[in-house]
Write an enzyme that holds these catalytic residues in place. Structure first.
Site, PDB file in Angstrom:
ATOM      1  CG  ASP A  38      -1.860   1.068   1.328  1.00 24.80           C
ATOM      2  OD1 ASP A  38      -2.574   1.253   0.335  1.00 24.80           O
ATOM      3  OD2 ASP A  38      -1.948   1.751   2.367  1.00 24.80           O
ATOM      4  CG  ASP A 232      -1.229   2.237   7.031  1.00 27.81           C
ATOM      5  OD1 ASP A 232      -1.793   2.054   5.936  1.00 27.81           O
ATOM      6  OD2 ASP A 232      -1.198   3.337   7.585  1.00 27.81           O
ATOM      7  CG  ASP A 236      -4.447  -1.040   3.663  1.00 24.86           C
ATOM      8  OD1 ASP A 236      -4.950  -0.639   2.609  1.00 24.86           O
ATOM      9  OD2 ASP A 236      -3.602  -0.402   4.308  1.00 24.86           O
TER      10      ASP A 236
HETATM   11  P1  ADP Z   1      -5.120   5.946  -0.044  1.00 25.06           P
HETATM   12  O1  ADP Z   1      -5.053   4.617  -0.766  1.00 25.06           O
HETATM   13  O2  ADP Z   1      -3.942   6.792  -0.400  1.00 25.06           O
HETATM   14  O3  ADP Z   1      -5.308   5.771   1.431  1.00 25.06           O
HETATM   15  P2  ADP Z   1      -7.957   6.729  -0.339  1.00 25.06           P
HETATM   16  O4  ADP Z   1      -8.577   5.579  -1.049  1.00 25.06           O
HETATM   17  O5  ADP Z   1      -8.232   6.854   1.111  1.00 25.06           O
HETATM   18  O6  ADP Z   1      -6.377   6.755  -0.645  1.00 25.06           O
HETATM   19  O7  ADP Z   1      -8.414   8.092  -1.054  1.00 25.06           O
HETATM   20  C1  ADP Z   1      -8.309   8.270  -2.447  1.00 25.06           C
HETATM   21  C2  ADP Z   1      -8.512   9.716  -2.827  1.00 25.06           C
HETATM   22  O8  ADP Z   1      -9.812  10.193  -2.409  1.00 25.06           O
HETATM   23  C3  ADP Z   1      -7.531  10.682  -2.194  1.00 25.06           C
HETATM   24  O9  ADP Z   1      -6.314  10.730  -2.891  1.00 25.06           O
HETATM   25  C4  ADP Z   1      -8.315  11.998  -2.257  1.00 25.06           C
HETATM   26  O10 ADP Z   1      -8.206  12.586  -3.517  1.00 25.06           O
HETATM   27  C5  ADP Z   1      -9.746  11.574  -2.025  1.00 25.06           C
HETATM   28  N1  ADP Z   1     -10.104  11.696  -0.602  1.00 25.06           N
HETATM   29  C6  ADP Z   1     -10.262  10.706   0.319  1.00 25.06           C
HETATM   30  N2  ADP Z   1     -10.573  11.205   1.523  1.00 25.06           N
HETATM   31  C7  ADP Z   1     -10.596  12.552   1.407  1.00 25.06           C
HETATM   32  C8  ADP Z   1     -10.851  13.651   2.312  1.00 25.06           C
HETATM   33  N3  ADP Z   1     -11.121  13.468   3.606  1.00 25.06           N
HETATM   34  N4  ADP Z   1     -10.783  14.894   1.792  1.00 25.06           N
HETATM   35  C9  ADP Z   1     -10.487  15.105   0.509  1.00 25.06           C
HETATM   36  N5  ADP Z   1     -10.246  14.132  -0.386  1.00 25.06           N
HETATM   37  C10 ADP Z   1     -10.295  12.869   0.045  1.00 25.06           C
HETATM   38 MG    MG Z   2      -4.288   3.906   2.943  1.00 21.66          MG
END
Ligand code: ADP
Ligand code: MG
Length: 287
Positions: A38, A232, A236
């Site tokens: 991840d 983490d 996941d």
């Molecule tokens: P990661 O795999 O990096 O944990 P997520 O699946 O949680 O990513 O989120 C994917 C995308 O959704 C982020 O890159 C962002 O663009 C958007 N996103 C998620 N949560 C938020 C939030 N609280 N505020 C703004 N954008 C968000």
């Molecule tokens: Mg993540």
């Protein structure tokens, strides 16, 4: 396999901060052919900081007031940034988080939407002027989010997360162990590529929704490979459970540690090739 040598192997691992749930996991680690990592919190430190903000003060106030209600690391970075800039946060009347997309909230009678391109598109918001700036941010490995208030585009906010110091070395060692190394993320393709490039990964699976992560692990298994998944977050846990070996980063959430077969204490990625080396040494001695 003799139970004694397995016990010695898992004992040695534990001394270095590699916690196998059971001896069978050490045996299975020996068979690994691919490893999926991840991005956020695993390859990177998971402590992003705001680097770019293009909106006005009202936008920042509504943005941070909304993000205060999200537990996402991106949200924490935005709230910290607003606090540093002496912005006073307001109570939200309504808040909604859409995993993998963004958030929506109502504050002081105004509706604010924050998130990725897809989230803006879903809400019918035109981001025309922001595309270029966003692209520049992403090419340097930043995560850029779009902000709209009352259906009108108001700016972007970008955050940067640093890669762990030992990530590159750990990935090189995994390659030397003949593992197929893949990075998995919900982040956009361009940011993912930039981060992957910094640590020497050439295979990425980006823009994956949280609920799709386990399916991506299954797809690699369907290619006939024994796969480890390293993660983490709460997101996941299903992917960790599906993988032949689930590896939780010890600084992560309890739920990830529960779903995993191995826990790496302190989030030190070098412990992963070390665990694999130990599994080889143990199993080869047995045979
Ligand atoms: P990661 O795999 O990096 O944990 P997520 O699946 O949680 O990513 O989120 C994917 C995308 O959704 C982020 O890159 C962002 O663009 C958007 N996103 C998620 N949560 C938020 C939030 N609280 N505020 C703004 N954008 C968000
Ligand atoms: Mg993540």
């Amino acid at each position: 396999a003799t139970p004694t040598s397995i016990m010695v192997g898992t004992g040695k691992a534990a001394e270095s901060g590699i916690l196998f749930k059971g001896g069978e996991h050490l045996e299975r680690t020996h068979q690994l052919e691919a490893i999926i990592l991840d991005k956020t919190g695993t390859i990177t430190k998971g402590k992003p900081e705001v680097t770019d903000f293009t909106g006005d003060n009202e936008t920042l106030q509504l943005l941070a007031s909304a993000e205060k209600n999200s537990e996402h690391p991106l949200a924490e970075a935005i709230v910290a940034y607003a606090t540093e800039n002496q912005i006073e946060l307001q109570e939200v009347n309504y808040f909604e988080a859409i995993p993998g997309h963004g958030i929506k909230a109502t504050i002081l009678g105004k509706e604010i939407i924050v998130g990725n391109r897809k989230w803006m598109l879903d809400n019918g918001i035109d981001i025309g002027e922001a595309k270029e700036r966003m692209q520049v941010c992403e090419e340097s490995g930043k995560t850029a989010m779009l902000i709209a208030i009352n259906q009108e585009f108001r700016g972007i906010v970008a955050v940067a997360d640093t890669v762990k110091e030992t990530a590159k070395e750990a990935i090189q060692q995994l390659r030397d162990q003949r593992l197929d190394v893949i990075m998995l993320t919900g982040d956009n393709e361009r940011t993912a590529k930039a981060i992957a490039g910094k640590v020497g990964i050439d295979k990425i699976i980006a823009e994956v929704l949280p609920e799709e992560k386990a399916d991506k692990v299954k797809e690699v298994q369907l290619q006939g490979k024994k796969v480890a998944m390293v993660g983490d977050g709460i997101n996941d846990a299903p992917a960790l459970a599906v993988a032949d070996i689930g590896i939780a980063i010890g600084t992560g959430t309890e739920i990830a540690i529960e779903a995993a077969d191995v826990t790496i204490l302190g989030g030190e990625l070098l412990l992963i090739p070390k665990a694999i080396k130990l599994s080889h040494a143990t199993i080869r001695n047995i045979r």
